[in-house]
Design a protein around this motif. Structure first.
Motif, PDB file in Angstrom:
ATOM      1  N   GLU A  64       2.506  -0.983  -4.663  1.00 40.73           N
ATOM      2  CA  GLU A  64       1.292  -0.172  -4.822  1.00 40.73           C
ATOM      3  C   GLU A  64       0.553  -0.671  -6.061  1.00 40.73           C
ATOM      4  OE1 GLU A  64      -0.686   2.189  -3.410  1.00 40.73           O
ATOM      5  OE2 GLU A  64      -1.805   1.977  -5.282  1.00 40.73           O
ATOM      6  N   ARG A  65      -0.745  -0.922  -5.899  1.00 43.83           N
ATOM      7  CA  ARG A  65      -1.487  -1.520  -7.016  1.00 43.83           C
ATOM      8  C   ARG A  65      -1.723  -0.525  -8.146  1.00 43.83           C
ATOM      9  NH1 ARG A  65      -7.112  -0.146  -7.062  1.00 43.83           N
ATOM     10  NH2 ARG A  65      -6.796   1.790  -5.949  1.00 43.83           N
ATOM     11  N   SER A  98      -7.251   6.791  -0.006  1.00 45.82           N
ATOM     12  CA  SER A  98      -7.840   8.034   0.512  1.00 45.82           C
ATOM     13  C   SER A  98      -6.817   9.164   0.566  1.00 45.82           C
ATOM     14  CB  SER A  98      -8.449   7.796   1.893  1.00 45.82           C
ATOM     15  OG  SER A  98      -7.536   7.154   2.744  1.00 45.82           O
ATOM     16  N   SER A  99      -5.540   8.836   0.413  1.00 43.44           N
ATOM     17  CA  SER A  99      -4.517   9.861   0.661  1.00 43.44           C
ATOM     18  C   SER A  99      -4.616  11.052  -0.295  1.00 43.44           C
ATOM     19  CB  SER A  99      -3.112   9.244   0.592  1.00 43.44           C
ATOM     20  OG  SER A  99      -2.924   8.337   1.663  1.00 43.44           O
ATOM     21  N   GLY A 101      -5.348  18.706   6.792  1.00 44.74           N
ATOM     22  CA  GLY A 101      -5.208  19.406   8.077  1.00 44.74           C
ATOM     23  C   GLY A 101      -4.281  18.627   9.003  1.00 44.74           C
ATOM     24  N   ALA A 136      -8.081  16.401   3.293  1.00 43.82           N
ATOM     25  CA  ALA A 136      -8.120  17.860   3.432  1.00 43.82           C
ATOM     26  C   ALA A 136      -6.759  18.397   3.872  1.00 43.82           C
ATOM     27  CB  ALA A 136      -9.188  18.249   4.446  1.00 43.82           C
ATOM     28  N   GLY A 167       0.821  -1.215   0.000  1.00 47.63           N
ATOM     29  CA  GLY A 167       0.000   0.000   0.000  1.00 47.63           C
ATOM     30  C   GLY A 167       0.847   1.254   0.000  1.00 47.63           C
ATOM     31  N   PHE A 189     -12.637   7.278   3.689  1.00 53.16           N
ATOM     32  CA  PHE A 189     -11.410   6.926   4.422  1.00 53.16           C
ATOM     33  C   PHE A 189     -11.781   6.000   5.561  1.00 53.16           C
ATOM     34  CE2 PHE A 189     -10.947  10.529   7.776  1.00 53.16           C
ATOM     35  CZ  PHE A 189     -12.262  10.925   7.668  1.00 53.16           C
ATOM     36  N   GLY A 212      -4.256  10.280   8.664  1.00 60.00           N
ATOM     37  CA  GLY A 212      -2.945   9.840   8.197  1.00 60.00           C
ATOM     38  C   GLY A 212      -1.906  10.939   8.123  1.00 60.00           C
ATOM     39  N   PHE A 213      -2.356  12.184   7.947  1.00 61.30           N
ATOM     40  CA  PHE A 213      -1.372  13.268   7.811  1.00 61.30           C
ATOM     41  C   PHE A 213      -0.976  13.830   9.174  1.00 61.30           C
ATOM     42  CE2 PHE A 213      -3.276  12.413   3.855  1.00 61.30           C
ATOM     43  CZ  PHE A 213      -2.155  12.311   3.045  1.00 61.30           C
ATOM     44  N   ALA A 262      -0.400  -6.446  -4.750  1.00 58.19           N
ATOM     45  CA  ALA A 262      -0.379  -7.812  -4.219  1.00 58.19           C
ATOM     46  C   ALA A 262      -1.732  -8.434  -4.531  1.00 58.19           C
ATOM     47  CB  ALA A 262      -0.139  -7.780  -2.726  1.00 58.19           C
ATOM     48  N   VAL A 306       0.511   6.176   4.847  1.00 55.16           N
ATOM     49  CA  VAL A 306       0.943   5.302   5.945  1.00 55.16           C
ATOM     50  C   VAL A 306       2.017   4.330   5.468  1.00 55.16           C
ATOM     51  CG1 VAL A 306       0.183   3.499   7.536  1.00 55.16           C
ATOM     52  CG2 VAL A 306      -1.204   5.555   7.229  1.00 55.16           C
ATOM     53  N   VAL A 326      -6.066   4.038   9.907  1.00 57.03           N
ATOM     54  CA  VAL A 326      -5.426   5.316  10.284  1.00 57.03           C
ATOM     55  C   VAL A 326      -6.300   6.422   9.692  1.00 57.03           C
ATOM     56  CG1 VAL A 326      -3.302   6.669  10.259  1.00 57.03           C
ATOM     57  CG2 VAL A 326      -3.180   4.176  10.136  1.00 57.03           C
TER      58      VAL A 326
HETATM   59  C1  LIG Z   1     -12.392  13.771   2.534  1.00 62.04           C
HETATM   60  C2  LIG Z   1     -11.253  13.409   3.403  1.00 62.04           C
HETATM   61  C3  LIG Z   1     -10.611  14.377   4.162  1.00 62.04           C
HETATM   62  C4  LIG Z   1      -9.532  14.037   4.988  1.00 62.04           C
HETATM   63  N1  LIG Z   1      -8.892  15.009   5.687  1.00 62.04           N
HETATM   64  C5  LIG Z   1      -7.798  14.685   6.464  1.00 62.04           C
HETATM   65  C6  LIG Z   1      -7.084  15.692   7.147  1.00 62.04           C
HETATM   66  O1  LIG Z   1      -7.412  16.868   7.075  1.00 62.04           O
HETATM   67  N2  LIG Z   1      -6.006  15.314   7.901  1.00 62.04           N
HETATM   68  C7  LIG Z   1      -5.612  14.016   7.995  1.00 62.04           C
HETATM   69  O2  LIG Z   1      -4.640  13.745   8.709  1.00 62.04           O
HETATM   70  N3  LIG Z   1      -6.289  13.044   7.353  1.00 62.04           N
HETATM   71  C8  LIG Z   1      -7.370  13.349   6.593  1.00 62.04           C
HETATM   72  N4  LIG Z   1      -8.046  12.369   5.913  1.00 62.04           N
HETATM   73  C9  LIG Z   1      -7.680  10.972   6.161  1.00 62.04           C
HETATM   74  C10 LIG Z   1      -6.487  10.509   5.350  1.00 62.04           C
HETATM   75  O3  LIG Z   1      -6.764  10.669   4.010  1.00 62.04           O
HETATM   76  C11 LIG Z   1      -6.211   9.058   5.672  1.00 62.04           C
HETATM   77  O4  LIG Z   1      -5.987   8.932   7.046  1.00 62.04           O
HETATM   78  C12 LIG Z   1      -4.999   8.520   4.933  1.00 62.04           C
HETATM   79  O5  LIG Z   1      -5.113   8.767   3.570  1.00 62.04           O
HETATM   80  C13 LIG Z   1      -4.839   7.044   5.169  1.00 62.04           C
HETATM   81  O6  LIG Z   1      -3.733   6.607   4.459  1.00 62.04           O
HETATM   82  P1  LIG Z   1      -3.420   5.069   4.196  1.00 62.04           P
HETATM   83  O7  LIG Z   1      -2.067   5.002   3.619  1.00 62.04           O
HETATM   84  O8  LIG Z   1      -3.704   4.314   5.431  1.00 62.04           O
HETATM   85  O9  LIG Z   1      -4.528   4.570   3.186  1.00 62.04           O
HETATM   86  P2  LIG Z   1      -4.809   4.884   1.647  1.00 62.04           P
HETATM   87  O10 LIG Z   1      -4.558   6.288   1.322  1.00 62.04           O
HETATM   88  O11 LIG Z   1      -6.175   4.354   1.357  1.00 62.04           O
HETATM   89  O12 LIG Z   1      -3.718   4.055   0.886  1.00 62.04           O
HETATM   90  C14 LIG Z   1      -3.762   2.675   0.700  1.00 62.04           C
HETATM   91  C15 LIG Z   1      -2.988   2.347  -0.550  1.00 62.04           C
HETATM   92  O13 LIG Z   1      -2.849   0.955  -0.635  1.00 62.04           O
HETATM   93  C16 LIG Z   1      -2.968   0.572  -1.988  1.00 62.04           C
HETATM   94  N5  LIG Z   1      -3.329  -0.838  -2.035  1.00 62.04           N
HETATM   95  C17 LIG Z   1      -4.479  -1.400  -1.581  1.00 62.04           C
HETATM   96  N6  LIG Z   1      -4.458  -2.723  -1.784  1.00 62.04           N
HETATM   97  C18 LIG Z   1      -3.270  -3.006  -2.357  1.00 62.04           C
HETATM   98  C19 LIG Z   1      -2.683  -4.203  -2.827  1.00 62.04           C
HETATM   99  N7  LIG Z   1      -3.323  -5.372  -2.742  1.00 62.04           N
HETATM  100  N8  LIG Z   1      -1.453  -4.150  -3.362  1.00 62.04           N
HETATM  101  C20 LIG Z   1      -0.792  -2.963  -3.450  1.00 62.04           C
HETATM  102  N9  LIG Z   1      -1.336  -1.795  -3.063  1.00 62.04           N
HETATM  103  C21 LIG Z   1      -2.548  -1.815  -2.512  1.00 62.04           C
HETATM  104  C22 LIG Z   1      -4.020   1.503  -2.519  1.00 62.04           C
HETATM  105  O14 LIG Z   1      -4.012   1.600  -3.917  1.00 62.04           O
HETATM  106  C23 LIG Z   1      -3.665   2.791  -1.812  1.00 62.04           C
HETATM  107  O15 LIG Z   1      -2.795   3.588  -2.575  1.00 62.04           O
HETATM  108  C24 LIG Z   1      -9.119  12.690   5.079  1.00 62.04           C
HETATM  109  C25 LIG Z   1      -9.754  11.733   4.303  1.00 62.04           C
HETATM  110  C26 LIG Z   1     -10.808  12.081   3.479  1.00 62.04           C
HETATM  111  C27 LIG Z   1     -11.455  11.033   2.665  1.00 62.04           C
END
Ligand SMILES: Cc1cc2nc3c(=O)[nH]c(=O)nc-3n(C[C@H](O)[C@H](O)[C@H](O)COP(=O)(O)OP(=O)(O)OC[C@H]3O[C@@H](n4cnc5c(N)ncnc54)[C@H](O)[C@@H]3O)c2cc1C
Length: 823
Positions: free
Chosen positions: A56-57, A64-65, A71, A69, A32, A343, A371-372, A195, A36, A368
């Motif tokens: 990364e797929r 969601s990244s 913040g 927003a 992923g 998210f 995440g930011f 994966a 994170v 998470v």
């Molecule tokens: C509208 C909105 C507003 C937000 N505002 C804020 C904010 O202001 N501040 C803040 O801190 N957070 C905010 N967030 C939350 C933040 O976006 C998330 O906490 C963060 O993006 C989580 O990151 P992640 O890496 O866990 O997941 P993701 O961003 O979902 O990343 C997961 C990744 O894994 C990849 N993946 C999945 N399965 C596989 C596989 N089998 N093989 C390879 N790759 C794979 C996906 O393609 C993806 O790129 C907000 C979210 C939303 C939706």
């Protein structure tokens, strides 16, 4: 509008991402490429595990990244998460410089505005935490806020907490900065290389299947974000996380913003349930709906790409109306974009990270939801855990092991939705959350409810907090002050201290070990004495670095058969610990759900017990810290002669199917002895006046045996895990110590995490406390700088912004020499 970066727009090509060819082997595979996963890759490589590969797929940020927003802030309900959020924000300059990729950081400062007395009280608690954590927070007046943020109408507010660290950033740039900084440290990442499956080899390593070939890795980390559940399924696990829909809107250019001449701060108005920040020449405003919308409950489709969801402004209309009252200029601004994106949330709103109990070499960093704010801290922690074997601070609030089998996908969706809805809703110290209840109950549940029990749940299991006068009276009034349970709890304690009371003990963890060599093994992993058959001992369990990892009661049922009793919340974490290096020939099982029971406490508990067993339970025949396998009330039981109330007492454990019969026998035999059921609030109050700590509060891996005073239980004559570090702490001295204090205060008590001060300077924090009913004093336990731990030291404790005198005690406030307990 959030933009998607790709390898092309960031100048990354497959060649520059680490070579065309996927290696056939790596030390770690991170699945992923969201913020994170990229942060974990960065930290692993930075700390020396350079043979780390991220898959990364799609493009990086494809979950969601990319549409966050952006913040960033430090406030969290858990102080260690706050610390890690502060670490995350401070890290951004480092990854920007190392990667050459802008993270778009705007450290504008941020505000938390309170428009009610309750929210003001809440912020005073946050200010107190920040004081001892050394975070840069201060109260400013609403008028000052209006000077820093001219769009705000200050008349709505009582007070405002200001945090200079807060601000916002570019989510995509930040994710890429982590990835490129990881690459600079020697790690690799591969995009369009998802994966699609994984299998585990007998040696514990994983074969991960991708379109570019199969990669064998010692460790795998699931950072699947929106697809965390699906990535979990590949290894046969069900994670209780749930993506939720979430809206924010972006306005057109606003004169008020442009004319201000400097960046507007980030801000949160809890009561209006909105957050806002400047976005270009306009504003960004988001809200958490009162009614959550879980997204793709059945599973996230693999073909979900860089997509947003159709906006539904009706869902947020009421929240926007309140927001526009507080930021009036926004009501007239044109709306440029409405973002609705998913998210992922966990059941209590905090991430789920760490090694998954029951699995080998399988790690998660999922759920998470900020995440930011948290990605950097999650990366740091996971990398420390993988490389050093333990994180440098206690991350219990994020540990995946705080959930067990009870946290099913359905339960996860219910609790994650509740958490989404409560994102900006206050939870008072005496409040229990209503959703996902009765997931696990004992045979006495209905009986307790009929008697007026107010319940809470722990590790999915319902237990009694206190008893009201019948079911119609059984309710809480959420409060920071002494709450309506106060007099009822006093009544329960009186019964225990003067006659006899009973409390269910199903929620204590029970771990069973059998086999030849088990004593030797326990002597190695436990720091204390391992008792003889028929006896009990209390012992700390330490990490190799000497940090506390358990306070356990060891029961020797036979030379090759032991039961360990401990924290119910920690049961899966302890299972993970015990299973990690279990020697061959020793069997281990977490049998917590196989043993329910009732603890009898009080001066008349022996008399009661004698009426319902044929055994001789006289003081001479059944001594303090003896154990028996026998019959009570006609059912087979294990009795441990100990009690956490500090009275003469017996913990009587039986198989769940015998619990009702045992309870009948106790109630009947105790009727003329003044028997009363009591709950966890009474127990916690009674242990406080005995000066006994509780796991997750006083006892946790932030502290060692010397700091916590648990070293009195250590058997120094043997070798055990953590001995070297503990010896060093004992000989070199420690910088902080656990103390018990009385506090000179009326009508309000500490909860936890309040600052402790000496002459106005923070010197420690409160780990737990409350009202000690029998001795009639408000009390607290806490860690203070060692020079202020001496009995008789006068300190102050901050409660809701006021400072009260506190006195460090020399010993237990009740029954100092333990005569009652040993009687
Ligand atoms: C509208 C909105 C507003 C937000 N505002 C804020 C904010 O202001 N501040 C803040 O801190 N957070 C905010 N967030 C939350 C933040 O976006 C998330 O906490 C963060 O993006 C989580 O990151 P992640 O890496 O866990 O997941 P993701 O961003 O979902 O990343 C997961 C990744 O894994 C990849 N993946 C999945 N399965 C596989 C596989 N089998 N093989 C390879 N790759 C794979 C996906 O393609 C993806 O790129 C907000 C979210 C939303 C939706």
């Amino acid at each position: 509008m959030p933009t998607i970066q790709t390898e092309e727009t960031t100048g990354q090509t497959e060649e520059t991402t680490g070579g065309k060819k996927l290696p056939s082997h790596a030390k770690v595979v991170v699945i992923g490429g969201g913020v994170v996963g990229c942060s974990i890759l960065f930290h692993l490589a930075k700390f020396g595990w350079k043979d780390a590969v991220l898959l990364e797929r799609d493009e990086l940020t494809s979950g969601s990244s990319w549409h966050a927003a952006g913040g960033i802030h430090t406030i969290s309900s858990d102080p260690n998460i706050s610390r890690l959020q502060s670490y995350t924000i401070n890290l951004y300059k480092e990854i920007e410089e190392l990667s050459g990729q802008s993270v778009g950081l705007h450290q504008t400062g941020g505000f938390y505005a309170a428009s009610t007395k309750e929210w003001y009280d809440y912020l005073k608690g946050e200010r107190s935490k920040a004081r001892y954590m050394g975070l840069d927070q201060e109260f400013i007046s609403p008028k000052e806020l209006a000077e820093r943020h001219p769009l705000i109408d200050p008349d709505h507010y009582h007070a405002v907490l200001w945090d200079a660290q807060d601000g916002h950033l570019d989510p995509s740039g930040t994710t890429y900065a982590f990835a490129k900084a990881a690459k600079a440290h020697g790690a690799q990442y591969f995009t369009h290389c998802g994966a699609t499956g994984m299998t585990q080899r007998p040696d514990g390593s994983w074969d991960i299947v991708t379109p570019k070939g199969t990669l064998n890795a010692e460790h795998v980390v699931n950072c699947g974000g929106l697809w965390a559940r699906e990535v979990g399924h590949m290894a046969g696990i069900q994670l209780p996380v749930q993506p939720m829909e979430h809206h924010y809107l972006i306005t057109e250019r606003m004169d008020e913003v442009v004319n201000f001449g400097q960046q507007l701060p980030h801000g949160i108005d809890f009561e209006a349930n909105v957050y806002c920040r400047q976005e270009g020449q306009g504003m960004l405003l988001g809200t958490y709906e009162a009614q959550a919308t879980p997204w793709k409950v059945g599973g996230t489709p693999w073909d979900f790409g860089h997509e947003l969801l159709p906006p539904d402004l009706d869902r947020v209309a009421d929240r926007l109306e309140t927001a526009f009252e507080r930021l009036p200029a926004m009501a007239n601004a044109g709306i440029k974009d409405v973002i609705n994106g998913p998210f992922t949330f966990g059941p209590d709103g905090n991430p789920l990270i760490g090694p998954v109990p029951g699995m080998k070499n399988y790690w998660v960093a999922v759920g998470v939801m900020a995440g930011f704010c948290q990605g950097g801290g999650v990366g740091l922690t996971l990398a420390e855990w993988m490389i050093d074997g333990e994180p440098s601070i206690d991350v219990w609030a994020m540990d995946v092991a705080r959930f067990g089998e009870f946290a099913t996908p359905d339960w996860g969706t219910i609790k994650s939705s509740e958490n989404y809805e409560r994102r900006f809703v206050m939870t008072f110290p005496n409040e229990t959350l209503p959703k996902g209840r009765k997931q696990k109950t004992t045979a006495l549940y209905d009986r307790m409810i009929a008697k007026g029990a107010v319940m809470d749940q722990g590790f999915g299991l319902e237990h009694v907090l206190w008893f009201a006068d019948g079911p119609e009276d059984a309710h809480e009034v959420p409060s920071f002050e002494r709450n309506r349970s106060h007099d009822y709890v006093a009544r329960e304690i009186k019964a225990v201290r003067e006659a006899v009371g009973g409390i269910e003990v199903a929620n204590f963890a029970k771990h069973e070990f059998k086999g030849e060599g088990v004593r030797e093994y326990l002597n190695h992993i436990l720091a204390g004495f391992v008792p003889k058959p028929g006896r009990l001992a209390l012992t700390p369990m330490l990490t190799p670095k000497g940090k506390l990892y358990g306070d356990l009661t060891v029961a020797c049922l036979a030379e090759d058969h032991f039961m360990l009793f401990g924290s119910g919340a920690m049961q899966e974490a302890h299972r993970r610990w015990f299973e990690k290096d279990l020697p061959p020939g020793i069997s281990y099982a977490n049998v917590s759900d196989d043993w329910h029971g009732i603890a009898l406490s009080g001066p008349k508990s022996r008399e009661l017990l004698a009426r319902i067993t044929r055994d001789d339970v006289s003081a001479e025949a059944f001594k303090f810290r003896d154990l028996r396998q026998t019959f009570v009330g006609g059912v087979p039981v294990i009795i441990n002669r100990i009690s956490f109330s500090g009275e003469l007492g017996y913990e009587i454990y039986c198989k769940p199917q015998y619990l009702m019969r045992l309870a009948d026998a106790i109630e009947e035999a105790g009727a003329d002895l003044g028997y009363r059921w009591y709950g966890a609030r009474a127990l916690l109050s009674m242990r406080l006046e005995k000066g006994w700590g509780v796991w997750t509060m006083e006892y946790r891996p932030d502290f060692d045996a010397v700091e916590s005073g648990m070293d009195v239980f250590i058997n120094w004559k043997k070798e055990f895990v953590g001995k070297e570090a503990t010896l060093k702490a004992r000989e070199g001295g420690v910088s902080q110590k656990l103390v018990t204090m009385t506090i000179d205060v009326e009508g309000i008590d500490v909860a936890h995490d309040e600052a402790i001060l000496k002459d106005g300077e923070p010197v420690g924090y409160v780990s737990s406390g409350g009202y000690a009913h029998h001795v009639g004093k408000s009390m607290a336990m806490g860690y203070v700088a060692a020079e202020f731990a001496a009995p008789g030291t006068k300190l102050q404790v901050e409660i809701l912004g006021n400072f009260y005198d506190a006195l460090v005690l020399a010993g237990p406030a009740y029954d100092a020499n333990g005569a009652n307990m040993r009687s």
